[in-house]
Design a protein around this motif. Structure first.
Motif, PDB file in Angstrom:
ATOM      1  N   VAL B 102       1.392  -1.252   0.482  1.00 60.57           N
ATOM      2  CA  VAL B 102       0.312   0.035   0.082  1.00 60.57           C
ATOM      3  C   VAL B 102       0.830   0.953  -0.070  1.00 60.57           C
ATOM      4  CG1 VAL B 102      -1.509   1.196   1.287  1.00 60.57           C
ATOM      5  CG2 VAL B 102      -1.891  -1.140   1.345  1.00 60.57           C
ATOM      6  N   VAL B 103       0.570   2.101  -0.794  1.00 60.37           N
ATOM      7  CA  VAL B 103       1.431   2.924  -1.316  1.00 60.37           C
ATOM      8  C   VAL B 103       0.373   4.974  -1.087  1.00 60.37           C
ATOM      9  CG1 VAL B 103       3.658   4.532  -1.882  1.00 60.37           C
ATOM     10  CG2 VAL B 103       3.248   2.023  -1.702  1.00 60.37           C
ATOM     11  N   THR B 104       0.401   5.491  -0.325  1.00 56.56           N
ATOM     12  CA  THR B 104      -0.761   6.506  -0.942  1.00 56.56           C
ATOM     13  C   THR B 104      -0.312   8.003  -0.508  1.00 56.56           C
ATOM     14  OG1 THR B 104      -1.638   6.409   1.796  1.00 56.56           O
ATOM     15  CG2 THR B 104      -2.445   4.653  -0.034  1.00 56.56           C
ATOM     16  N   THR B 143      -2.593   4.488   4.737  1.00 58.17           N
ATOM     17  CA  THR B 143      -1.546   3.621   4.078  1.00 58.17           C
ATOM     18  C   THR B 143      -1.368   2.530   4.996  1.00 58.17           C
ATOM     19  OG1 THR B 143      -0.125   4.762   2.229  1.00 58.17           O
ATOM     20  CG2 THR B 143       0.603   2.320   3.720  1.00 58.17           C
ATOM     21  N   SER B 147      -3.892  -0.690   4.965  1.00 53.08           N
ATOM     22  CA  SER B 147      -3.130  -2.062   5.067  1.00 53.08           C
ATOM     23  C   SER B 147      -3.778  -2.843   6.089  1.00 53.08           C
ATOM     24  CB  SER B 147      -1.937  -1.483   5.617  1.00 53.08           C
ATOM     25  OG  SER B 147      -1.433  -2.844   5.481  1.00 53.08           O
ATOM     26  N   SER B 156       5.016  -0.715   2.076  1.00 54.90           N
ATOM     27  CA  SER B 156       3.929  -0.321   1.571  1.00 54.90           C
ATOM     28  C   SER B 156       5.073   1.108   2.214  1.00 54.90           C
ATOM     29  CB  SER B 156       3.298  -0.797   2.940  1.00 54.90           C
ATOM     30  OG  SER B 156       2.596  -1.132   2.785  1.00 54.90           O
ATOM     31  N   VAL B 158       4.301   6.369   2.003  1.00 52.57           N
ATOM     32  CA  VAL B 158       3.469   7.265   2.043  1.00 52.57           C
ATOM     33  C   VAL B 158       4.618   8.280   1.460  1.00 52.57           C
ATOM     34  CG1 VAL B 158       2.529   9.002   3.446  1.00 52.57           C
ATOM     35  CG2 VAL B 158       2.253   7.110   4.524  1.00 52.57           C
ATOM     36  N   THR B 169       2.873   8.194  -5.779  1.00 57.70           N
ATOM     37  CA  THR B 169       2.868   6.890  -5.203  1.00 57.70           C
ATOM     38  C   THR B 169       2.725   6.615  -6.650  1.00 57.70           C
ATOM     39  OG1 THR B 169       0.111   7.967  -5.613  1.00 57.70           O
ATOM     40  CG2 THR B 169       1.502   8.168  -3.426  1.00 57.70           C
ATOM     41  N   SER B 186      -2.660   2.082  -4.396  1.00 60.18           N
ATOM     42  CA  SER B 186      -2.090   2.731  -4.614  1.00 60.18           C
ATOM     43  C   SER B 186      -3.022   4.649  -5.055  1.00 60.18           C
ATOM     44  CB  SER B 186      -0.905   3.058  -5.984  1.00 60.18           C
ATOM     45  OG  SER B 186      -0.366   4.475  -5.945  1.00 60.18           O
TER      46      SER B 186
END
Lengths: 92, 405
Positions: B102-104, B143, B147, B156, B158, B169, B186
């Motif tokens: 997860v990459v936000t 994130t 997750s 993961s 941010v 992202t 993302s």
């Protein structure tokens, strides 16, 4: 003097709902007195929030270690109500 | 060969539409979501127009356990992430939890939540501050919550690069895919429509002070007088193309074909801004020429000198009036960490449907800006490749090329 019960199970479950919400699939109104908080969907932060509200609203202080060791509603209610009785005795 | 990163799911929460199809229908129709601020009393502030997500009832989207511990924008982000997973028809429980990241993008975190708890602290005492404040206002909170909710334990992170974050992202998600992670959630959903968030935006000096929602955010025009802030954004499911095929993914919106990020030189250095370099490097990264780009989704700052810098970049790379340019964010406002990923989602929907959404409320670019700006109504076109630009306050530039597969 045995003192009264400060918080009972319905009051505790009400506070849990209010402070931390209610896990899907869990019936807090059922027989949950001896069900572990983790099984009820409450982690340590949820309990921290509830304990904070109880201490604040009733002007009592709870022993952190005793609270951390209380894994079920029954155990937590014991910690809360015995602390309340101790406070009552002190005041008397 | 390097793994290809493709987008297989979209989740959109925007001021002009809750949900992908609602947003897209409104966007193609030129329907704006800008209006007077209702979430707090903005009457005494110089700026009073915002893009607020309409009709979002938290209890309908967020489990009870998460309500006491989430800021409004985190609830929007969780909703968008859930929709993206659903749209991609992925069952995270059936996949390796360490193979999903997860990459936000974020800016200030849960600012509205943080303001409320700080007010409790000052006015009532520490006993009235929620225990959940410990993370609910944290910039990495979206994130973390995504997750936890979907049990995605892979790499993961941010990214905090203001408006450029929505592209950075997705660029980072592609990096993870190339390193062997099959799936990354993302994009970004952001927002801080509360006094604390509002004054931080006002302090940039770039907010419009116009009171007419249709005249407040007019990028590339003579009347450009700043931007309108909004809330929302888009969460995108980025997958390894091979892994997506292997699990039988039904839909691939497009490939993240090229990406580059640059940083502006120090003010007063006399050197040019970094946007052009970002565009050229993103094209080079995609191994494409400018002639192959069918549409550009502009950053559209709404600040005259920034609009001119962007128009000059586009003219330098594509030639005068060399490519259709649009800015659907005129209908949502600028969404901080959420804006550029919403633009990527819009670009992918444009590729899907062969239509470019209009730049709302704008009739023609200012004199001297040689842009083929799509205005008035949506324009049908054969689209294969789109370029999305984003600039973040403080010198961030990013460019992304998305392509049909």
């Amino acid at each position: 003097m045995s003192g009264h019960t400060l918080i009972d199970l319905p009051e505790l479950t009400r506070l849990l709902r209010e402070c931390a919400g209610e896990e899907e699939g869990v019936d807090l109104d059922g027989d949950v007195l001896d069900t572990a908080f983790m099984e009820l969907g409450y982690d340590s932060l949820a309990l921290l929030q509830v304990i904070g509200c109880i201490q604040r609203d009733h002007g009592i202080e709870l022993d952190e270690d005793a609270v951390a060791e209380a894994e079920t509603p029954r155990a937590l209610l014991d910690v809360i109500n015995s602390a309340a009785r101790d406070a009552e005795k002190l005041a008397a | 060969m390097t793994a290809r990163a493709v987008v297989t799911g979209l989740g959109i929460v925007a001021p002009n539409g809750l949900g992908t199809e609602e947003y897209w229908a409104a966007t193609l129709a030129g329907k704006s979501g800008l209006g007077p601020v209702t979430r707090f009393d903005a009457g005494r502030y110089p700026s009073r127009i915002a893009g607020e997500v309409p009709g979002f009832v938290p209890e309908e989207h967020i489990p009870s356990r998460l309500l006491p511990q989430t800021d409004h924008m985190t609830r929007l982000a969780l909703t968008a992430a859930g929709w993206a997973v659903e749209d991609a028809a992925v069952d995270p429980a059936a996949l390796d939890e360490y193979g999903m990241g997860v990459v936000t993008a974020a800016s200030g975190g849960g600012v509205e939540y943080g303001q409320r708890e700080l007010q409790n602290l000052w006015s009532r005492g520490k006993e009235y501050v929620s225990a959940y404040q410990s993370f609910a206002w944290f910039y990495a909170v979206n994130t973390g919550q995504i997750s936890i909710r979907h049990k995605m334990r892979g790499p993961s992170g941010v990214l905090v690069t203001e408006q450029a974050g929505g592209l950075d992202t997705l660029g980072h998600a592609r990096r993870h895919v190339r390193r062997g992670i099959p799936l990354v959630v993302s994009g970004g959903v952001d927002g801080a429509l509360c006094p604390w968030g509002w004054v931080a935006q006002i302090a940039t000096g770039r907010l419009s002070t116009a009171d007419d929602p249709d005249r407040a955010y007019l990028p590339f025009t003579d009347e450009a007088s700043g931007y309108v802030p909004g809330e929302g954004g888009a969460i995108l499911l980025v997958e390894d193309a091979g892994a997506a095929r292997a699990r039988g993914a039904e839909r691939i919106y497009g490939e993240i074909a090229g990406y580059a990020a640059t940083f502006d030189p120090r003010p007063g250095s006399g050197r040019p801004p970094g946007l052009r370099r970002a565009v050229e490097e993103a094209l080079a990264d995609a191994r494409m020429t400018a002639a192959e780009v069918d549409v550009v989704f502009a950053d559209a700052a709404g600040v005259p000198e920034l609009d001119r810098a962007e128009a000059d970049t586009l003219t330098a790379v594509f030639g005068p009036y060399g490519v259709p340019v649009t800015a659907p964010k005129t209908m949502t406002g600028r969404l901080f960490g959420g804006g550029a990923s919403l633009d990527v989602a819009a670009a992918l929907l444009s590729l899907r449907d062969g239509v470019v959404p209009p730049t709302a409320n704008v009739t023609a670019p200012a004199d001297g800006l040689a842009l083929d700006l799509v205005t008035g109504c949506a324009r049908e076109a054969r689209l294969r490749t789109a370029l999305v630009l984003a600039r973040g306050y403080g010198g961030f530039n990013a460019a992304m090329v998305v392509r049909r597969v």
